[in-house]
Enzyme design. Sequence first.
Site, mmCIF file in Angstrom:
data_model
loop_
_atom_site.group_PDB
_atom_site.id
_atom_site.type_symbol
_atom_site.label_atom_id
_atom_site.label_comp_id
_atom_site.label_asym_id
_atom_site.label_seq_id
_atom_site.Cartn_x
_atom_site.Cartn_y
_atom_site.Cartn_z
ATOM 1 N N ARG A 144 0.826 -1.220 0.000
ATOM 2 C CA ARG A 144 0.000 0.000 0.000
ATOM 3 C C ARG A 144 0.854 1.262 0.000
ATOM 4 N NH1 ARG A 144 -1.939 -3.759 -1.034
ATOM 5 N NH2 ARG A 144 -3.702 -4.883 -0.149
ATOM 6 N N SER B 124 -10.965 0.594 4.125
ATOM 7 C CA SER B 124 -10.145 0.235 5.287
ATOM 8 C C SER B 124 -9.289 1.438 5.690
ATOM 9 C CB SER B 124 -9.245 -0.957 4.951
ATOM 10 O OG SER B 124 -10.026 -2.097 4.664
ATOM 11 N N GLU C 66 -4.496 4.684 6.194
ATOM 12 C CA GLU C 66 -4.351 4.555 4.741
ATOM 13 C C GLU C 66 -4.660 5.864 4.022
ATOM 14 O OE1 GLU C 66 -5.520 1.364 2.310
ATOM 15 O OE2 GLU C 66 -5.746 -0.055 3.970
#
Length: 355
Positions: A166, A244, A346
Site C-alpha cells: 500500500r 479500510s 491509509e
Amino acid sequence: MSGQSATTGVPLGPLTTFGVGGPCDRLLEIRTPDDLIDHAMTSSGAPPLTLGEGSNVVVSDQGYPHVVLLMRTRGLEACTIDDSTIEVTVAAGEPFARLIDFVVSEGFSGLECLAGIPGTVGALPIQNVGAYGQEVAQTITKVEVWDWARRRHRQLAPAECLFGYRSSLFKENPDRHTVMSVSFRLSRGFLSAPITYDQVAVELGTDLGARVPISDLVPAILAIRRRKGMVVDPADPESRSAGSFFLNPLLSARAWAELKRRVAALTGQEPPVLSGSDGHVRTSAGWLMEKAGFRRGQRFRSARISRKHTLALVAHNGTTAADIAFAARSIVQQVHELFGVTLMPEPRFIGVMDT
C-alpha cells in the site's frame, strides 16, 4: 485550454467519499493531457492537489488554500503483446469500475480481485491498491506522470515507482507527481488467477488454488465487499468512508514477540499472522482494534466505526474532518497503549491534524 474549466471556492466535501472538507482556492477540471500540461507550464505556485473520486483522502474543514486538479481524462487502449498477454493503457481520470468492466468483457485477467475498489485509475499506483491476493504492482508496466519538480512529462517503469505494501514513490512524496495514465500487462483468457483467499473460495463454493471464470469471480468479490460496506453506494450509509482506514502493521521479530506477550496477557489469545518474510510479520489492524475494545458502530463525536467492518470509519451528515481525525487518534492511541503497535492510516490527510 482545450477542456479545462476553473472555478473558485468549490467545496471539496462533495468530491470525496467521506463527504467532508472545505473549499479550495481554485478547482481546475482536467479533461485532456494538454489541460494538465498547459496549467503546469503556466503555474508558479505550490504543486496542486489532484483528486479523482476522492476515495482515499480526508480534507480539512477549512479546505485547501491552493489549486485542486479534478482529473476527468478519459481513454482506454489495448495493445496485443503476444498470444497470451495484452497491455492496456488507461487515462488517469477513467473510473476503475470501467476498466474492470472492460477486462471482464474482453477476458483479460490480472485485476479481477480488485473489483469494487472505488476511485479512478490514476489513484491505483499511488496506493499500490490491492485486495484478495492481487495488487496493481503485479500488472503495471509503466506510469505516465507530470513531474512538478522537473517540470516535465515522464514515463516511470515499475522499479522506479518503488511499490510496496500500500505504498509507492507517489504516496511517499505526494506533491511531486501527477499521474496521467497507467499501463497494465494482463493475461488473455477468461479464467482468473488461482484463488488464494478462503473468503473468496467459500463465496464461490470452490477450493483454494482453483481458477474460475472472471465473470463469476467479479460478482463474488463485489458481494463480499458490499457486505462490508466497501462498495460506494449512495443507498448504503456504511459506504460513506475511505474503505479500510488503517494499514495492517508490519512488525519486526522483536515487536512481534512483544505483541504476542501483551495480547496473551490481556486476552489469552495469539494475534493472527497475515504474512511474513525476512523476520517480519504482518498482522491484522482490525483484529487489534477489536481486542483493544473497539466495536462496530462505536461513535467518536459524529464519526463512527462501520457497523459492517471494524476497519472502516464512517461519516454522517454533519460529520467533520476533525471528527474523523479525532476517531483515528483515539484508535491509534488506545491500540498503542495496550499493544505497543502504532496503526498507520491509509487515507491521505489534507490540511488535517492526522495521527
